[in-house]
Design an enzyme around this catalytic site. Structure first.
Site, PDB file in Angstrom:
ATOM      1  N   HIS A  73       0.860  -1.206  -0.037  1.00 19.06           N
ATOM      2  CA  HIS A  73       0.175   0.077   0.033  1.00 19.06           C
ATOM      3  C   HIS A  73       0.806   1.366   0.056  1.00 19.06           C
ATOM      4  O   HIS A  73       2.158   1.123   0.193  1.00 19.06           O
ATOM      5  CB  HIS A  73      -0.881  -0.017   1.126  1.00 19.06           C
TER       6      HIS A  73
HETATM    7  P1  TYD Z   1      -2.436  -3.904   7.497  1.00 23.75           P
HETATM    8  O1  TYD Z   1      -2.554  -2.959   7.050  1.00 23.75           O
HETATM    9  O2  TYD Z   1      -2.932  -5.248   6.855  1.00 23.75           O
HETATM   10  O3  TYD Z   1      -0.669  -4.578   7.821  1.00 23.75           O
HETATM   11  P2  TYD Z   1       0.681  -4.216   6.821  1.00 23.75           P
HETATM   12  O4  TYD Z   1       0.558  -2.858   6.267  1.00 23.75           O
HETATM   13  O5  TYD Z   1       1.675  -4.639   7.712  1.00 23.75           O
HETATM   14  O6  TYD Z   1       0.332  -5.260   5.835  1.00 23.75           O
HETATM   15  O7  TYD Z   1      -2.849  -4.169   9.000  1.00 23.75           O
HETATM   16  C1  TYD Z   1      -2.987  -5.594   9.777  1.00 23.75           C
HETATM   17  C2  TYD Z   1      -4.451  -5.416  10.720  1.00 23.75           C
HETATM   18  O8  TYD Z   1      -3.989  -4.581  11.745  1.00 23.75           O
HETATM   19  C3  TYD Z   1      -5.550  -4.614   9.988  1.00 23.75           C
HETATM   20  O9  TYD Z   1      -6.829  -5.296  10.341  1.00 23.75           O
HETATM   21  C4  TYD Z   1      -5.491  -3.290  10.401  1.00 23.75           C
HETATM   22  C5  TYD Z   1      -4.912  -3.361  11.900  1.00 23.75           C
HETATM   23  N1  TYD Z   1      -4.078  -2.071  12.194  1.00 23.75           N
HETATM   24  C6  TYD Z   1      -4.194  -1.397  13.206  1.00 23.75           C
HETATM   25  O10 TYD Z   1      -5.692  -1.496  13.960  1.00 23.75           O
HETATM   26  N2  TYD Z   1      -3.617  -0.384  13.389  1.00 23.75           N
HETATM   27  C7  TYD Z   1      -2.401   0.011  12.973  1.00 23.75           C
HETATM   28  O11 TYD Z   1      -1.799   0.942  13.312  1.00 23.75           O
HETATM   29  C8  TYD Z   1      -1.980  -0.817  11.877  1.00 23.75           C
HETATM   30  C9  TYD Z   1      -0.919  -0.519  11.129  1.00 23.75           C
HETATM   31  C10 TYD Z   1      -2.933  -1.893  11.287  1.00 23.75           C
END
Ligand code: TYD
Length: 135
Positions: free
Chosen positions: A49
Site C-alpha cells: 500500500h
Molecule cells: P495491515 O494494514 O494489513 O498491515 P501491513 O501494512 O503490515 O500489511 O494491518 C493488519 C491489521 O492491523 C488490519 O486489520 C488493520 C490493523 N491495524 C491497526 O489496527 N492499527 C495500525 O496501526 C495498523 C498499522 C494496522
C-alpha cells in the site's frame, strides 16, 4: 528512487548498545503511533500500500527483513538488518515488506493515528495518484 535512512547514535559501552528516539529531534515528526510486526511467516509479503499523508520510520529491531519501495517510477529493495538504522518513508510511496528472518521484529513509528482513509491499497490506483501529482 533513493531511500532515506536515519542512522541513530548507538550509546554503546561494555554492557551493550542503546538507541534513543525522540520526536521532532532524531525522528522528523511527532510520533502519534508505534506498532510492530513479529511472528511473520517466511513467504509473506506485508504492506502493499501507499499513504496519502503519513510519515513513518521503520526499524528492524531484531533480525532482518527487506523493504521494497516504489515511487511509481522506480523500485528499490532494502535489507534492514540493524536496530540502529531507520528507514524514513513519506507519502506516495508504495511499500512491501518481505523476507522476514525467523524472529524478526519490524517496528514502525508513525506521524498519525491509524486511519484507513489514508491508505491506497490498489497498485493501479497508486500509479494513477502519483501520475496526477507529476502532471
Ligand atoms: P495491515 O494494514 O494489513 O498491515 P501491513 O501494512 O503490515 O500489511 O494491518 C493488519 C491489521 O492491523 C488490519 O486489520 C488493520 C490493523 N491495524 C491497526 O489496527 N492499527 C495500525 O496501526 C495498523 C498499522 C494496522
Amino acid at each position: 528512487m533513493k531511500p532515506v535512512f536515519i542512522d541513530f547514535q548507538e550509546h554503546g559501552d561494555w554492557r551493550g548498545q542503546l538507541v534513543a528516539l525522540e520526536e521532532d529531534k532524531n525522528i522528523p515528526f511527532q510520533i502519534k503511533r508505534v506498532y510492530f510486526m513479529y511472528d511473520t511467516l517466511p513467504n509473506v509479503v506485508r504492506g502493499k500500500h501507499s499513504h496519502k499523508s503519513l510519515y513513518q520510520v521503520l526499524f528492524c529491531v531484531t533480525g532482518a527483513c527487506t523493504i521494497g519501495l516504489d515511487d511509481g517510477r522506480e523500485r528499490v529493495d532494502i535489507r534492514l538488518d540493524r536496530p540502529s538504522r531507520g528507514l524514513l518513508i513519506g507519502p506516495n510511496v508504495w511499500r512491501e515488506m518481505y523476507d522476514f528472518m525467523p524472529g524478526a521484529v519490524l517496528m514502525v513509528l508513525a506521524s498519525e493515528y491509524y486511519d484507513e482513509n489514508d491508505y491506497i491499497r490498489d497498485y493501479r490506483a497508486f500509479l494513477d495518484s502519483v501520475k496526477e501529482k507529476q502532471e
